[in-house]
Design a protein around this motif. Structure first.
Motif, PDB file in Angstrom:
ATOM      1  N   ILE A  90     -99.681  12.870  40.126  1.00  0.00           N
ATOM      2  CA  ILE A  90     -99.372  13.753  41.266  1.00  0.00           C
ATOM      3  C   ILE A  90    -100.589  13.750  42.176  1.00  0.00           C
ATOM      4  CG2 ILE A  90     -98.832  16.083  42.051  1.00  0.00           C
ATOM      5  CD1 ILE A  90     -97.413  16.591  39.416  1.00  0.00           C
ATOM      6  N   ASP A  91    -100.493  13.008  43.272  1.00  0.00           N
ATOM      7  CA  ASP A  91    -101.590  12.981  44.252  1.00  0.00           C
ATOM      8  C   ASP A  91    -101.273  14.045  45.296  1.00  0.00           C
ATOM      9  OD1 ASP A  91    -103.925  12.062  45.545  1.00  0.00           O
ATOM     10  OD2 ASP A  91    -102.670  10.977  46.965  1.00  0.00           O
ATOM     11  N   GLY A  92    -102.096  15.082  45.294  1.00  0.00           N
ATOM     12  CA  GLY A  92    -101.825  16.256  46.135  1.00  0.00           C
ATOM     13  C   GLY A  92    -101.451  17.433  45.247  1.00  0.00           C
ATOM     14  N   THR A  93    -102.200  17.569  44.161  1.00  0.00           N
ATOM     15  CA  THR A  93    -101.864  18.601  43.163  1.00  0.00           C
ATOM     16  C   THR A  93    -101.915  20.005  43.743  1.00  0.00           C
ATOM     17  OG1 THR A  93    -102.613  17.225  41.313  1.00  0.00           O
ATOM     18  CG2 THR A  93    -102.548  19.592  40.946  1.00  0.00           C
ATOM     19  N   ARG A 186    -105.768  16.220  61.015  1.00  0.00           N
ATOM     20  CA  ARG A 186    -104.780  16.721  60.072  1.00  0.00           C
ATOM     21  C   ARG A 186    -105.384  16.627  58.673  1.00  0.00           C
ATOM     22  NH1 ARG A 186    -102.925  18.030  64.055  1.00  0.00           N
ATOM     23  NH2 ARG A 186    -100.784  17.882  64.897  1.00  0.00           N
ATOM     24  N   ARG A 187    -105.304  17.707  57.916  1.00  0.00           N
ATOM     25  CA  ARG A 187    -105.739  17.709  56.524  1.00  0.00           C
ATOM     26  C   ARG A 187    -104.466  17.958  55.707  1.00  0.00           C
ATOM     27  NH1 ARG A 187    -107.187  16.871  51.601  1.00  0.00           N
ATOM     28  NH2 ARG A 187    -108.775  18.171  50.618  1.00  0.00           N
ATOM     29  N   GLN A 188    -103.861  16.876  55.214  1.00  0.00           N
ATOM     30  CA  GLN A 188    -102.527  16.970  54.623  1.00  0.00           C
ATOM     31  C   GLN A 188    -102.543  17.094  53.109  1.00  0.00           C
ATOM     32  OE1 GLN A 188     -99.800  14.873  57.983  1.00  0.00           O
ATOM     33  NE2 GLN A 188    -100.853  13.403  56.686  1.00  0.00           N
ATOM     34  N   SER A 190    -103.107  14.807  50.530  1.00  0.00           N
ATOM     35  CA  SER A 190    -102.789  13.720  49.604  1.00  0.00           C
ATOM     36  C   SER A 190    -103.266  12.408  50.216  1.00  0.00           C
ATOM     37  CB  SER A 190    -101.273  13.648  49.354  1.00  0.00           C
ATOM     38  OG  SER A 190    -100.937  12.423  48.726  1.00  0.00           O
ATOM     39  N   ALA A 191    -104.290  11.822  49.619  1.00  0.00           N
ATOM     40  CA  ALA A 191    -104.884  10.609  50.207  1.00  0.00           C
ATOM     41  C   ALA A 191    -103.884   9.461  50.255  1.00  0.00           C
ATOM     42  CB  ALA A 191    -106.110  10.205  49.407  1.00  0.00           C
ATOM     43  N   SER A 192    -103.107   9.310  49.181  1.00  0.00           N
ATOM     44  CA  SER A 192    -102.148   8.193  49.162  1.00  0.00           C
ATOM     45  C   SER A 192    -101.123   8.358  50.287  1.00  0.00           C
ATOM     46  CB  SER A 192    -101.448   8.115  47.808  1.00  0.00           C
ATOM     47  OG  SER A 192    -100.739   9.322  47.530  1.00  0.00           O
ATOM     48  N   TYR A 207    -109.891   9.023  57.582  1.00  0.00           N
ATOM     49  CA  TYR A 207    -111.125   8.757  56.835  1.00  0.00           C
ATOM     50  C   TYR A 207    -111.278   9.814  55.766  1.00  0.00           C
ATOM     51  CZ  TYR A 207    -113.552  12.726  59.006  1.00  0.00           C
ATOM     52  OH  TYR A 207    -113.933  13.995  59.393  1.00  0.00           O
ATOM     53  N   GLU A 208    -111.858   9.462  54.647  1.00  0.00           N
ATOM     54  CA  GLU A 208    -112.139  10.426  53.591  1.00  0.00           C
ATOM     55  C   GLU A 208    -113.232   9.898  52.675  1.00  0.00           C
ATOM     56  OE1 GLU A 208    -108.787  12.407  51.855  1.00  0.00           O
ATOM     57  OE2 GLU A 208    -110.065  13.614  50.557  1.00  0.00           O
ATOM     58  N   VAL A 209    -114.060  10.796  52.219  1.00  0.00           N
ATOM     59  CA  VAL A 209    -115.166  10.493  51.308  1.00  0.00           C
ATOM     60  C   VAL A 209    -114.844  11.113  49.951  1.00  0.00           C
ATOM     61  CG1 VAL A 209    -117.611  10.946  50.839  1.00  0.00           C
ATOM     62  CG2 VAL A 209    -116.883  10.431  53.160  1.00  0.00           C
TER      63      VAL A 209
HETATM   64  C1  LIP Z   1    -106.435  14.750  46.233  1.00  0.00           C
HETATM   65  C2  LIP Z   1    -106.517  13.698  47.309  1.00  0.00           C
HETATM   66  C3  LIP Z   1    -106.882  14.345  48.634  1.00  0.00           C
HETATM   67  C4  LIP Z   1    -108.243  14.941  48.504  1.00  0.00           C
HETATM   68  C5  LIP Z   1    -108.186  16.031  47.466  1.00  0.00           C
HETATM   69  C6  LIP Z   1    -107.727  15.475  46.108  1.00  0.00           C
HETATM   70  P1  LIP Z   1    -105.481  14.975  43.761  1.00  0.00           P
HETATM   71  O1  LIP Z   1    -106.088  14.136  45.012  1.00  0.00           O
HETATM   72  O2  LIP Z   1    -105.293  13.013  47.414  1.00  0.00           O
HETATM   73  O3  LIP Z   1    -106.876  13.427  49.696  1.00  0.00           O
HETATM   74  O4  LIP Z   1    -108.680  15.448  49.739  1.00  0.00           O
HETATM   75  O5  LIP Z   1    -109.457  16.602  47.350  1.00  0.00           O
HETATM   76  O6  LIP Z   1    -108.697  14.601  45.617  1.00  0.00           O
HETATM   77  O7  LIP Z   1    -106.658  15.639  43.127  1.00  0.00           O
HETATM   78  O8  LIP Z   1    -104.510  15.969  44.293  1.00  0.00           O
HETATM   79  O9  LIP Z   1    -104.836  13.943  42.869  1.00  0.00           O
END
Ligand code: LIP
Length: 266
Positions: A90-93, A186-188, A190-192, A207-209
């Motif tokens: 789950i990406d975007g927990t 936008r801060r949504q 979920s990176a994927s 962009y994201e670090v």
């Molecule tokens: C999330 C990333 C999101 C980042 C969050 C977190 P997770 O992954 O998809 O872009 O900003 O800090 O890392 O933890 O929900 O799998």
């Protein structure tokens, strides 16, 4: 039995995995679930994350017992086939916990140390993003062609912030300075899905670090196969230090601005 390692066959399996795991996450969110924290009080994980990852691993190993696996929730193993599955159940927990319909199952297929197929599935929107190296990127079967042709000052830029407070404060300073140069951010969460939004033209840049391989591996391939330029800044490969992308024509200006703001130094 020789199991296929061609990207197309593995992509079909990745789609099956992403959809099956997505159904589990979708149903899990509508039942009771427990939430615990990991690296910081804001870094959450649920028992649904763990159940979904366990299902993914079990399904992979029943079909392909010699493959390697890297999973966000600790499901890692080595393999002998040259194929490694990189999984974010789950990406975007945080979004999942809050009931925000912006989370995805991310399944990347690494063959001989290079990601060559990927599937990112948002079960709430029933949106499946897929890509095979050299064969394009698709959303529910429709080919994707990347961001709009807008200048930097009209760009809507996606980003994210770390779980550690000091890093988050520094990242906010960068975002505030960036806002003066672009149209909006936008801060949504979920990176994927952010990388897939880039591919689908729903973001003009991103962009994201501080991302992990399971956050970016599948979405990055989708963005690249949709024609996006994705970089780590300063000539580096994209990765945990920085994952940044946009359309190729905007890349020099966007990457130079991020470098000037020290976006990869936080
Ligand atoms: C999330 C990333 C999101 C980042 C969050 C977190 P997770 O992954 O998809 O872009 O900003 O800090 O890392 O933890 O929900 O799998």
């Amino acid at each position: 039995m020789v199991r296929p390692t061609d990207p197309s066959a593995l992509s079909e399996f990745a789609v099956e995995l992403a959809r099956g795991a997505g159904r589990l996450a979708y149903d899990g969110r509508r039942a009771h679930f427990d939430v615990v924290t990991k690296s910081t009080p804001t870094d959450m994980v649920t028992d649904v994350d763990r159940q979904v990852e366990a299902w993914l691993i079990d399904t992979i190993l029943r079909r392909r017992p010699d493959d390697a696996i890297l999973g966000e929730e600790g499901g890692g193993r080595t393999g002998t086939s040259g194929v490694r599955w990189i999984l974010d159940p789950i990406d975007g927990t945080v979004n999942f916990v809050l009931g925000i319909a912006q989370y995805a199952v991310s399944v990347a297929v690494e063959i001989d140390s290079r990601v060559q197929a990927g599937a990112v599935y948002n079960p709430e929107a029933d949106e499946l993003f897929t890509a095979v190296e050299g064969a394009g990127a698709f959303l529910n079967g429709r080919r994707l062609s990347g961001p709009r042709a807008v200048p930097l000052e009209r760009a809507v830029v996606g980003t994210g912030f770390g779980y550690a407070r000091p890093r988050r404060a520094a990242q906010a300073t960068v975002a505030a300075a960036l806002l003066d140069q672009v149209a909006d951010i936008r801060r949504q969460g979920s990176a994927s899905l952010d990388l897939c939004a880039l591919a689908a033209g729903r973001l003009d840049a991103y962009y994201e670090v501080g991302l992990n391989p399971w956050d970016w591996s599948a979405g990055l391939l989708v963005a690249v196969e949709a024609g996006c330029a994705v970089s780590g800044l300063r000539g580096r490969e994209p990765g945990s230090q920085m994952t940044a992308g946009t359309r190729p024509e905007l890349a020099p200006a966007f990457f130079a601005l991020l470098e000037q703001l020290g976006a990869d130094d936080v």
